[in-house]
Design a protein around this motif. Structure first.
Motif, PDB file in Angstrom:
ATOM      1  N   ASN A 154       0.830  -1.209   0.000  1.00  0.00           N
ATOM      2  CA  ASN A 154       0.000   0.000   0.000  1.00  0.00           C
ATOM      3  C   ASN A 154       0.861   1.254   0.000  1.00  0.00           C
ATOM      4  OD1 ASN A 154      -2.335  -1.532   0.059  1.00  0.00           O
ATOM      5  ND2 ASN A 154      -2.538  -1.464   2.281  1.00  0.00           N
ATOM      6  N   ALA A 155       1.978   1.207   0.720  1.00  0.00           N
ATOM      7  CA  ALA A 155       2.858   2.376   0.810  1.00  0.00           C
ATOM      8  C   ALA A 155       3.523   2.696  -0.520  1.00  0.00           C
ATOM      9  CB  ALA A 155       3.912   2.154   1.882  1.00  0.00           C
ATOM     10  N   MET A 156       3.601   1.719  -1.427  1.00  0.00           N
ATOM     11  CA  MET A 156       4.184   1.987  -2.747  1.00  0.00           C
ATOM     12  C   MET A 156       3.305   2.932  -3.557  1.00  0.00           C
ATOM     13  SD  MET A 156       6.059  -1.508  -4.087  1.00  0.00           S
ATOM     14  CE  MET A 156       4.635  -2.598  -4.032  1.00  0.00           C
ATOM     15  N   LYS A 157       2.079   3.185  -3.080  1.00  0.00           N
ATOM     16  CA  LYS A 157       1.169   4.117  -3.750  1.00  0.00           C
ATOM     17  C   LYS A 157       0.927   5.367  -2.903  1.00  0.00           C
ATOM     18  CE  LYS A 157      -1.341   0.495  -6.266  1.00  0.00           C
ATOM     19  NZ  LYS A 157      -2.681  -0.086  -6.557  1.00  0.00           N
ATOM     20  N   ASP A 158       1.753   5.565  -1.887  1.00  0.00           N
ATOM     21  CA  ASP A 158       1.612   6.734  -1.018  1.00  0.00           C
ATOM     22  C   ASP A 158       1.759   8.011  -1.840  1.00  0.00           C
ATOM     23  OD1 ASP A 158       2.631   8.888   0.997  1.00  0.00           O
ATOM     24  OD2 ASP A 158       1.943   7.263   2.275  1.00  0.00           O
ATOM     25  N   ALA A 159       1.037   9.053  -1.447  1.00  0.00           N
ATOM     26  CA  ALA A 159       1.070  10.321  -2.193  1.00  0.00           C
ATOM     27  C   ALA A 159       2.432  11.008  -2.103  1.00  0.00           C
ATOM     28  CB  ALA A 159      -0.019  11.265  -1.672  1.00  0.00           C
ATOM     29  N   ARG A 160       3.230  10.660  -1.110  1.00  0.00           N
ATOM     30  CA  ARG A 160       4.530  11.318  -0.901  1.00  0.00           C
ATOM     31  C   ARG A 160       5.640  10.535  -1.605  1.00  0.00           C
ATOM     32  NH1 ARG A 160       3.576  11.233   5.458  1.00  0.00           N
ATOM     33  NH2 ARG A 160       2.747   9.216   4.741  1.00  0.00           N
ATOM     34  N   PRO A 161       6.370  11.180  -2.508  1.00  0.00           N
ATOM     35  CA  PRO A 161       7.399  10.471  -3.288  1.00  0.00           C
ATOM     36  C   PRO A 161       8.435   9.761  -2.429  1.00  0.00           C
ATOM     37  CG  PRO A 161       7.017  12.666  -4.190  1.00  0.00           C
ATOM     38  CD  PRO A 161       6.262  12.596  -2.908  1.00  0.00           C
TER      39      PRO A 161
END
Length: 343
Positions: A154-161
């Protein structure tokens, strides 16, 4: 030899001066069977006279090191916190657990493999800044549970680069990482994120990724972004052979597309798909000047000796940029580029 040299050297870094360096050194020592090296830090964590600041530091080191030896101390911290919450008396609790110490206790349990701690550890991502979010993900990356893997996916799609990029690295390092999850993460994020994920797919899952690319190249909406992505990540002969050779049928079809931009992208990829030999002259004639320049550059970098005759041909071309790149290719092929600055 390890006991006389490496272990003492690593042991010097297990101090509170640099928590990250100390944790890395301690993790290596623990992996080498030197778990007793964590004892002084555990003793400090368990000592009621240790200051809150020092407790936080040693908890940080032990958690980042994934020290299983510290699990009893972490459980005790969490239990003290629970006891304080359940205390219905009017008195002030004798021992209040500092929030950061409690956080590192949960992260330490997760990092040391406690699967039951994953859900609690993951809660610390809620409203967390980038640095703290990454700390949680790093702890979860060492946990073998399915919940930990899901959190990283899920974190691979986090809004923060920054979070996305670190999550990609951490998930890719897991033994249970899979190509489908990496490919699914391509649906969001920026170009840099796509490049990072694609490089992981090429390095770790080439056999699974090629069929995925073949499917993408047959979907109208995905053709152009996929070609651009391939153009951006195929930077050497290894990737060209591994990824592009199996795609030659799809690329050949697209090279005749009525969309000239799309066709040029496909022609370039087709041309470099087998850099061990010169590309088909008919194909090269269809390349526009910028794309031809890119092909000459790739050939000069990856296989200059194979392309000597082609470089000579384009050395007498009409465009200065093409002649210049052809000259660079001939220079590389002659071996003079490796003779130093005085050649």
């Amino acid at each position: 030899m390890l006991e006389r040299t490496l272990f003492p050297e690593l042991g010097r870094f297990v101090t509170e001066k640099d928590p990250r360096l100390a944790a890395s050194a301690l993790r290596k020592l623990i992996e080498a069977g030197e778990g007793d090296r964590a004892r002084p830090l555990i003793d400090a964590l368990e000592n009621p006279k240790t200051s809150k600041k020092e407790q936080t530091l040693v908890a940080t080191i032990l958690a980042r090191a994934g020290a299983k030896e510290a699990q009893p101390a972490f459980y005790a911290i969490i239990q003290r916190h629970k006891d304080a919450l359940e205390d219905t008396s009017l008195g002030v609790p004798d021992q209040v657990v500092a929030p950061d110490v409690l956080r590192w206790a949960w992260l330490g349990l997760a990092a040391s493999g406690d699967e039951d701690a994953v859900i609690e550890a993951n809660k610390f991502r809620v409203k967390a800044n980038v640095a703290r979010t990454i700390e949680v993900l790093e702890a979860l990356s060492y946990n073998p549970s399915r919940d930990a893997a899901i959190a990283l996916r899920n974190a691979m799609k986090d809004a923060r680069p920054e979070v996305r990029q670190r999550a990609i690295e951490l998930y890719a390092s897991r033994s249970d990482a899979d190509a489908d999850s990496m490919n699914d993460a391509l649906s969001g994020g920026d170009h840099d994120t796509h490049v990072r994920i694609t490089k992981v797919l090429m390095d770790q899952f080439p056999n699974e990724w090629v069929p995925m690319i073949q499917t993408r190249l047959k979907r109208t909406s995905e053709i152009d972004p996929t070609l651009r992505l391939l153009r951006g990540v195929i930077t050497n002969r290894k990737y060209a052979g591994l990824i592009l050779k199996p795609l030659q049928n799809e690329l050949t079809t697209l090279s005749a597309d009525s969309n000239e931009v799309r066709a040029q992208q496909a022609r370039f990829l087709l041309a470099i798909s087998n850099v061990e030999q010169e590309a088909d002259p008919e194909l090269l004639q269809k390349l526009d000047p910028p794309t031809l320049y890119s092909y000459l550059e790739f050939a000069a970098k990856e296989a200059p000796h194979v392309h000597k005759e082609m470089f000579r041909q384009y050395f007498y071309g009409d465009l200065f940029a093409i002649r210049l790149m052809a000259a660079a290719g001939l220079w590389k092929a002659s071996g003079k580029s490796n003779q130093g600055t005085n050649s």
